[in-house]
Design an enzyme around this catalytic site. Structure first.
Site, PDB file in Angstrom:
ATOM      1  N   GLU A   1      -5.377   3.676   0.490  1.00 40.75           N
ATOM      2  CA  GLU A   1      -5.406   3.224   1.882  1.00 40.75           C
ATOM      3  C   GLU A   1      -4.463   4.071   2.737  1.00 40.75           C
ATOM      4  O   GLU A   1      -3.254   4.131   2.479  1.00 40.75           O
ATOM      5  CB  GLU A   1      -5.000   1.745   1.946  1.00 40.75           C
ATOM      6  CG  GLU A   1      -5.980   0.836   1.208  1.00 40.75           C
ATOM      7  CD  GLU A   1      -5.404  -0.529   0.913  1.00 40.75           C
ATOM      8  OE1 GLU A   1      -4.400  -0.903   1.538  1.00 40.75           O
ATOM      9  OE2 GLU A   1      -5.952  -1.225   0.038  1.00 40.75           O
TER      10      GLU A   1
ATOM     11  N   ASP B   1       2.470  -5.169  -5.563  1.00 38.26           N
ATOM     12  CA  ASP B   1       1.985  -6.547  -5.452  1.00 38.26           C
ATOM     13  C   ASP B   1       0.459  -6.601  -5.401  1.00 38.26           C
ATOM     14  O   ASP B   1      -0.167  -7.533  -5.918  1.00 38.26           O
ATOM     15  CB  ASP B   1       2.544  -7.211  -4.200  1.00 38.26           C
ATOM     16  CG  ASP B   1       4.031  -6.969  -4.021  1.00 38.26           C
ATOM     17  OD1 ASP B   1       4.808  -7.928  -4.080  1.00 38.26           O
ATOM     18  OD2 ASP B   1       4.420  -5.797  -3.811  1.00 38.26           O
ATOM     19  N   PHE B   2      -0.155  -5.598  -4.756  1.00 38.69           N
ATOM     20  CA  PHE B   2      -1.599  -5.597  -4.557  1.00 38.69           C
ATOM     21  C   PHE B   2      -2.355  -5.201  -5.823  1.00 38.69           C
ATOM     22  O   PHE B   2      -3.595  -5.275  -5.857  1.00 38.69           O
ATOM     23  CB  PHE B   2      -1.980  -4.654  -3.422  1.00 38.69           C
ATOM     24  CG  PHE B   2      -1.340  -5.002  -2.093  1.00 38.69           C
ATOM     25  CD1 PHE B   2      -0.737  -6.239  -1.890  1.00 38.69           C
ATOM     26  CD2 PHE B   2      -1.322  -4.085  -1.061  1.00 38.69           C
ATOM     27  CE1 PHE B   2      -0.143  -6.555  -0.682  1.00 38.69           C
ATOM     28  CE2 PHE B   2      -0.733  -4.395   0.159  1.00 38.69           C
ATOM     29  CZ  PHE B   2      -0.137  -5.634   0.351  1.00 38.69           C
TER      30      PHE B   2
ATOM     31  N   HIS C   1       5.278  -8.524  -0.823  1.00 42.22           N
ATOM     32  CA  HIS C   1       5.383  -7.062  -0.739  1.00 42.22           C
ATOM     33  C   HIS C   1       6.689  -6.550  -1.350  1.00 42.22           C
ATOM     34  O   HIS C   1       7.129  -5.442  -1.026  1.00 42.22           O
ATOM     35  CB  HIS C   1       5.328  -6.609   0.730  1.00 42.22           C
ATOM     36  CG  HIS C   1       4.086  -6.997   1.457  1.00 42.22           C
ATOM     37  ND1 HIS C   1       3.850  -8.285   1.885  1.00 42.22           N
ATOM     38  CD2 HIS C   1       3.003  -6.266   1.829  1.00 42.22           C
ATOM     39  CE1 HIS C   1       2.669  -8.331   2.507  1.00 42.22           C
ATOM     40  NE2 HIS C   1       2.140  -7.124   2.469  1.00 42.22           N
TER      41      HIS C   1
ATOM     42  N   GLU D   1      -8.182  -3.121  -3.318  1.00 44.16           N
ATOM     43  CA  GLU D   1      -7.526  -2.541  -4.498  1.00 44.16           C
ATOM     44  C   GLU D   1      -8.433  -2.558  -5.718  1.00 44.16           C
ATOM     45  O   GLU D   1      -8.324  -1.689  -6.591  1.00 44.16           O
ATOM     46  CB  GLU D   1      -6.222  -3.287  -4.780  1.00 44.16           C
ATOM     47  CG  GLU D   1      -5.091  -2.952  -3.831  1.00 44.16           C
ATOM     48  CD  GLU D   1      -5.309  -3.494  -2.418  1.00 44.16           C
ATOM     49  OE1 GLU D   1      -4.790  -2.897  -1.457  1.00 44.16           O
ATOM     50  OE2 GLU D   1      -6.006  -4.529  -2.292  1.00 44.16           O
TER      51      GLU D   1
ATOM     52  N   PHE E   1       1.383  -1.329  -2.219  1.00 44.99           N
ATOM     53  CA  PHE E   1       2.456  -2.095  -2.846  1.00 44.99           C
ATOM     54  C   PHE E   1       2.013  -2.488  -4.250  1.00 44.99           C
ATOM     55  O   PHE E   1       0.835  -2.795  -4.468  1.00 44.99           O
ATOM     56  CB  PHE E   1       2.779  -3.367  -2.042  1.00 44.99           C
ATOM     57  CG  PHE E   1       3.315  -3.108  -0.670  1.00 44.99           C
ATOM     58  CD1 PHE E   1       4.681  -3.024  -0.435  1.00 44.99           C
ATOM     59  CD2 PHE E   1       2.445  -2.959   0.412  1.00 44.99           C
ATOM     60  CE1 PHE E   1       5.170  -2.789   0.837  1.00 44.99           C
ATOM     61  CE2 PHE E   1       2.930  -2.724   1.688  1.00 44.99           C
ATOM     62  CZ  PHE E   1       4.298  -2.634   1.903  1.00 44.99           C
TER      63      PHE E   1
END
Length: 323
Positions: free
Chosen positions: A29, A85-86, A129, A60, A83
């Site tokens: 992205e 996290d994703f 994040h 993702e 991140f």
């Protein structure tokens, strides 16, 4: 030697391999003209064009799945997630496909893909994040995981990761992107599974990862003023793990503190602790101490965030506890 930032070193590693091999490409992205969420891919779009530095949809699952397919069919993709996290959105493609495919095909295909994963807290990015999820990915057979702490290591490990024929998870701490350091003019790929002794010492071994390496070095300097000499080991590669370097240090110091930014409960620090306990228990003169984040989502408030995340004072206290 030259001086560059951690972010520049990662970019330089990608640029070197893209110049060497036309099969290396980057996607994620806003990695194109925008240069990436943290500016790591800046300039690569202009240098290599939109076919090799490609923006993707905000998905993702698509990004990781595309990396798996590209790697399986002969390319060497570098997928950037904004991140770590994703990664949760792309875990099926990663865990059930990327990590298993080479094994299930009996080694007849390779999966040379790198997934870049900005992680860690300290920038007030709040709970979704700011996580450190390295324990999740080190748990999965078939994945390799690296976590550089310096520009030199970031460049060398990126070269090594791109050359590897297996999926490599490349964890990058967000607070390190602006950190500068000396980098050799002719950097060689760092083999995955080779740790680095960042500081020699005789009294306590501190094993630290990512940004915590820098906190451990600060703690070591403070402790040195009190006559306590700390040896700081940076695994650099979480899997494969350089057990030999860790065990040699333990034989010298007989005391171990393990420092990671992840939540201590269920963290990768516990895996290192177990390895030491199972194999070198007789060398320990004191219990192993783990230093990690509190078991809570990362707060947005700067005051609360700094309270949750470990720092050099926590490391100093842990060292003194076993001394």
């Amino acid at each position: 030697m030259r001086t560059m930032t951690y972010a520049e070193a990662i970019r330089e590693g990608m640029r070197i391999k893209m110049n060497e091999d036309p099969n290396v490409l980057i996607f994620g992205e806003d990695v194109g003209a925008f240069g990436g969420c943290f500016g790591v891919t800046a300039g690569l779009f202009d240098e290599f064009g939109e076919k090799r530095v490609r923006d993707t949809p905000i998905s993702e699952g698509v990004i990781v799945g595309c990396a798996v397919g590209a790697a399986a069919t002969g390319l060497r993709p570098i997928a950037e997630l904004m991140f770590i996290d994703f990664l949760t959105v792309g875990m099926d493609q990663l865990v059930n496909q990327a990590a298993k495919m080479r094994y299930m095909f009996g080694g007849k295909i390779t999966l040379p893909m790198v997934v870049r994963l900005p992680g860690g807290a300290g920038v007030q990015a709040a709970a979704q994040h700011s996580q450190s999820l390295e324990a999740w990915i080190t748990h999965v057979p078939g994945l390799k995981v690296v976590y550089p702490s310096t520009p030199q290591d970031a460049l060398g490990l990126m070269l090594g990761a791109i050359e590897d024929d297996n999926p490599v998870m490349f964890v990058e701490h967000k607070l390190l992107y602006a950190v500068t350091g000396e980098v050799e003019d002719d950097v060689k790929p760092i083999p995955l599974g080779v740790a680095d002794i960042k500081r020699s010492g005789t009294d306590v071994t501190v094993i630290a990862t990512g940004k915590m390496v820098h906190d451990a070095l600060k703690a070591a300097e403070l402790l040195s003023k009190e006559g306590i000499e700390v040896e700081v080991i940076d695994p650099r590669s979480l899997y494969p793990l350089d057990k030999e370097t860790i065990f040699k240090s333990l034989q010298k110091t007989n005391r171990v503190v393990i420092v990671t930014e992840e939540n201590k409960r269920g963290g990768y620090g516990g895996e290192i602790s177990a390895l030491i306990s199972e194999n070198y228990f007789d060398y320990l003169d004191a219990p192993i101490i783990r230093v990690g984040a509190l078991d809570t989502p990362i707060p947005f408030s700067p005051t609360l965030e700094s309270y949750v995340i470990p720092n050099e004072k926590d490391i100093v206290n842990a060292v003194k506890e076993i001394i």
